[in-house]
Design a protein around this motif. Sequence first.
Motif, PDB file in Angstrom:
ATOM      1  N   ASP A   1       0.864  -1.178   0.000  1.00  0.00           N
ATOM      2  CA  ASP A   1       0.000   0.000   0.000  1.00  0.00           C
ATOM      3  C   ASP A   1       0.902   1.229   0.000  1.00  0.00           C
ATOM      4  OD1 ASP A   1      -1.837   1.999   0.327  1.00  0.00           O
ATOM      5  OD2 ASP A   1      -2.471   1.388   2.324  1.00  0.00           O
ATOM      6  N   LEU A   2       1.069   1.839  -1.148  1.00  0.00           N
ATOM      7  CA  LEU A   2       2.007   2.954  -1.282  1.00  0.00           C
ATOM      8  C   LEU A   2       1.424   4.284  -0.836  1.00  0.00           C
ATOM      9  CD1 LEU A   2       3.645   1.962  -4.676  1.00  0.00           C
ATOM     10  CD2 LEU A   2       4.413   1.459  -2.352  1.00  0.00           C
ATOM     11  N   ALA A   3       0.142   4.314  -0.524  1.00  0.00           N
ATOM     12  CA  ALA A   3      -0.490   5.558  -0.077  1.00  0.00           C
ATOM     13  C   ALA A   3      -0.042   5.948   1.325  1.00  0.00           C
ATOM     14  CB  ALA A   3      -2.003   5.417  -0.126  1.00  0.00           C
ATOM     15  N   THR A   4       0.467   4.997   2.084  1.00  0.00           N
ATOM     16  CA  THR A   4       0.804   5.279   3.477  1.00  0.00           C
ATOM     17  C   THR A   4       2.301   5.246   3.772  1.00  0.00           C
ATOM     18  OG1 THR A   4       0.560   2.955   4.064  1.00  0.00           O
ATOM     19  CG2 THR A   4      -1.404   4.335   4.266  1.00  0.00           C
ATOM     20  N   VAL A   5       3.133   5.042   2.774  1.00  0.00           N
ATOM     21  CA  VAL A   5       4.575   4.941   3.022  1.00  0.00           C
ATOM     22  C   VAL A   5       5.223   6.322   2.999  1.00  0.00           C
ATOM     23  CG1 VAL A   5       4.732   2.613   2.067  1.00  0.00           C
ATOM     24  CG2 VAL A   5       5.194   4.575   0.597  1.00  0.00           C
ATOM     25  N   GLN A   6       6.403   6.407   3.587  1.00  0.00           N
ATOM     26  CA  GLN A   6       7.164   7.648   3.578  1.00  0.00           C
ATOM     27  C   GLN A   6       8.189   7.588   2.451  1.00  0.00           C
ATOM     28  OE1 GLN A   6       9.123   8.634   7.229  1.00  0.00           O
ATOM     29  NE2 GLN A   6      10.108  10.424   6.383  1.00  0.00           N
ATOM     30  N   TRP A   7       8.047   8.461   1.492  1.00  0.00           N
ATOM     31  CA  TRP A   7       8.956   8.517   0.350  1.00  0.00           C
ATOM     32  C   TRP A   7      10.155   9.398   0.688  1.00  0.00           C
ATOM     33  CZ3 TRP A   7       8.340   5.374  -3.692  1.00  0.00           C
ATOM     34  CH2 TRP A   7       7.097   4.802  -3.880  1.00  0.00           C
ATOM     35  N   VAL A   8      11.333   8.969   0.225  1.00  0.00           N
ATOM     36  CA  VAL A   8      12.575   9.700   0.466  1.00  0.00           C
ATOM     37  C   VAL A   8      13.254   9.931  -0.877  1.00  0.00           C
ATOM     38  CG1 VAL A   8      14.816   9.626   1.626  1.00  0.00           C
ATOM     39  CG2 VAL A   8      12.826   8.559   2.693  1.00  0.00           C
ATOM     40  N   LYS A   9      13.649  11.177  -1.124  1.00  0.00           N
ATOM     41  CA  LYS A   9      14.330  11.503  -2.378  1.00  0.00           C
ATOM     42  C   LYS A   9      15.787  11.058  -2.302  1.00  0.00           C
ATOM     43  CE  LYS A   9      13.229  15.242  -4.471  1.00  0.00           C
ATOM     44  NZ  LYS A   9      13.082  16.618  -4.964  1.00  0.00           N
ATOM     45  N   SER A  10      16.298  10.536  -3.386  1.00  0.00           N
ATOM     46  CA  SER A  10      17.675  10.081  -3.447  1.00  0.00           C
ATOM     47  C   SER A  10      18.640  11.212  -3.125  1.00  0.00           C
ATOM     48  CB  SER A  10      17.980   9.544  -4.849  1.00  0.00           C
ATOM     49  OG  SER A  10      19.366   9.358  -5.014  1.00  0.00           O
ATOM     50  N   SER A  11      19.683  10.911  -2.377  1.00  0.00           N
ATOM     51  CA  SER A  11      20.700  11.916  -2.069  1.00  0.00           C
ATOM     52  C   SER A  11      21.502  12.290  -3.314  1.00  0.00           C
ATOM     53  CB  SER A  11      21.631  11.405  -0.972  1.00  0.00           C
ATOM     54  OG  SER A  11      22.308  10.245  -1.410  1.00  0.00           O
ATOM     55  N   TYR A  12      21.412  11.495  -4.372  1.00  0.00           N
ATOM     56  CA  TYR A  12      22.100  11.791  -5.620  1.00  0.00           C
ATOM     57  C   TYR A  12      21.259  12.650  -6.551  1.00  0.00           C
ATOM     58  CZ  TYR A  12      25.799   8.545  -4.442  1.00  0.00           C
ATOM     59  OH  TYR A  12      26.855   7.931  -3.833  1.00  0.00           O
ATOM     60  N   SER A  13      20.029  12.947  -6.184  1.00  0.00           N
ATOM     61  CA  SER A  13      19.169  13.775  -7.021  1.00  0.00           C
ATOM     62  C   SER A  13      19.691  15.206  -7.026  1.00  0.00           C
ATOM     63  CB  SER A  13      17.732  13.760  -6.495  1.00  0.00           C
ATOM     64  OG  SER A  13      17.198  12.476  -6.583  1.00  0.00           O
ATOM     65  N   ASN A  14      19.446  15.881  -8.132  1.00  0.00           N
ATOM     66  CA  ASN A  14      19.869  17.272  -8.227  1.00  0.00           C
ATOM     67  C   ASN A  14      18.686  18.126  -8.670  1.00  0.00           C
ATOM     68  OD1 ASN A  14      19.711  16.838 -11.017  1.00  0.00           O
ATOM     69  ND2 ASN A  14      21.843  16.199 -11.101  1.00  0.00           N
ATOM     70  N   ASN A  15      18.929  19.351  -9.001  1.00  0.00           N
ATOM     71  CA  ASN A  15      17.844  20.276  -9.326  1.00  0.00           C
ATOM     72  C   ASN A  15      17.432  20.261 -10.789  1.00  0.00           C
ATOM     73  OD1 ASN A  15      17.600  21.186  -6.684  1.00  0.00           O
ATOM     74  ND2 ASN A  15      19.245  22.673  -6.952  1.00  0.00           N
ATOM     75  N   ASN A  16      17.907  19.329 -11.590  1.00  0.00           N
ATOM     76  CA  ASN A  16      17.532  19.319 -13.007  1.00  0.00           C
ATOM     77  C   ASN A  16      16.288  18.474 -13.278  1.00  0.00           C
ATOM     78  OD1 ASN A  16      18.359  16.666 -12.980  1.00  0.00           O
ATOM     79  ND2 ASN A  16      20.091  16.947 -14.368  1.00  0.00           N
ATOM     80  N   GLY A  17      15.630  18.007 -12.230  1.00  0.00           N
ATOM     81  CA  GLY A  17      14.368  17.285 -12.401  1.00  0.00           C
ATOM     82  C   GLY A  17      14.496  15.783 -12.539  1.00  0.00           C
ATOM     83  N   THR A  18      15.704  15.248 -12.516  1.00  0.00           N
ATOM     84  CA  THR A  18      15.877  13.800 -12.630  1.00  0.00           C
ATOM     85  C   THR A  18      16.013  13.206 -11.228  1.00  0.00           C
ATOM     86  OG1 THR A  18      18.248  14.100 -12.923  1.00  0.00           O
ATOM     87  CG2 THR A  18      16.927  13.869 -14.916  1.00  0.00           C
ATOM     88  N   CYS A  19      14.886  13.047 -10.567  1.00  0.00           N
ATOM     89  CA  CYS A  19      14.901  12.602  -9.177  1.00  0.00           C
ATOM     90  C   CYS A  19      14.155  11.282  -9.016  1.00  0.00           C
ATOM     91  CB  CYS A  19      14.233  13.643  -8.285  1.00  0.00           C
ATOM     92  SG  CYS A  19      15.023  15.254  -8.377  1.00  0.00           S
ATOM     93  N   VAL A  20      14.684  10.469  -8.156  1.00  0.00           N
ATOM     94  CA  VAL A  20      14.061   9.201  -7.812  1.00  0.00           C
ATOM     95  C   VAL A  20      13.751   9.230  -6.322  1.00  0.00           C
ATOM     96  CG1 VAL A  20      14.437   6.717  -7.613  1.00  0.00           C
ATOM     97  CG2 VAL A  20      15.270   7.948  -9.616  1.00  0.00           C
ATOM     98  N   GLU A  21      12.583   8.725  -5.963  1.00  0.00           N
ATOM     99  CA  GLU A  21      12.219   8.581  -4.560  1.00  0.00           C
ATOM    100  C   GLU A  21      12.064   7.103  -4.262  1.00  0.00           C
ATOM    101  OE1 GLU A  21       9.638  12.494  -3.496  1.00  0.00           O
ATOM    102  OE2 GLU A  21       8.616  10.954  -4.658  1.00  0.00           O
ATOM    103  N   VAL A  22      12.435   6.712  -3.052  1.00  0.00           N
ATOM    104  CA  VAL A  22      12.272   5.327  -2.629  1.00  0.00           C
ATOM    105  C   VAL A  22      11.494   5.288  -1.320  1.00  0.00           C
ATOM    106  CG1 VAL A  22      14.366   4.510  -3.776  1.00  0.00           C
ATOM    107  CG2 VAL A  22      14.472   5.268  -1.408  1.00  0.00           C
ATOM    108  N   ALA A  23      10.856   4.163  -1.074  1.00  0.00           N
ATOM    109  CA  ALA A  23      10.150   3.928   0.180  1.00  0.00           C
ATOM    110  C   ALA A  23      10.403   2.488   0.596  1.00  0.00           C
ATOM    111  CB  ALA A  23       8.656   4.174   0.008  1.00  0.00           C
ATOM    112  N   PHE A  24      10.664   2.290   1.867  1.00  0.00           N
ATOM    113  CA  PHE A  24      10.833   0.935   2.385  1.00  0.00           C
ATOM    114  C   PHE A  24       9.455   0.370   2.683  1.00  0.00           C
ATOM    115  CE2 PHE A  24      14.788   3.144   3.220  1.00  0.00           C
ATOM    116  CZ  PHE A  24      15.684   2.266   2.648  1.00  0.00           C
ATOM    117  N   VAL A  25       9.184  -0.783   2.120  1.00  0.00           N
ATOM    118  CA  VAL A  25       7.887  -1.446   2.273  1.00  0.00           C
ATOM    119  C   VAL A  25       8.149  -2.852   2.810  1.00  0.00           C
ATOM    120  CG1 VAL A  25       6.794  -0.112   0.423  1.00  0.00           C
ATOM    121  CG2 VAL A  25       7.905  -2.261  -0.133  1.00  0.00           C
ATOM    122  N   PRO A  26       7.139  -3.493   3.380  1.00  0.00           N
ATOM    123  CA  PRO A  26       7.357  -4.855   3.886  1.00  0.00           C
ATOM    124  C   PRO A  26       7.937  -5.774   2.805  1.00  0.00           C
ATOM    125  CG  PRO A  26       5.243  -4.029   4.622  1.00  0.00           C
ATOM    126  CD  PRO A  26       5.770  -3.032   3.628  1.00  0.00           C
TER     127      PRO A  26
END
Length: 66
Positions: A5-30
Amino acid sequence: MSAPDLATVQWVKSSYSNNNGTCVEVAFVPGGVAARDSKDPEGGALAFSAAAFGSFLRVIAQRSPE
């Protein structure tokens, strides 16, 4: 791995993301990790088992320039 259920997880932006819009977010799920494009959070996400995501990170670490 069942669909988390991805509606309730906490998303975290990659520390390698920059300001050019190429960002990935991850969430730890069971049982694994989910990943999505931060520009399109409603556009869907990919879910990986912990083992599969760990393998992905090892391959990326070996190939990325430092």
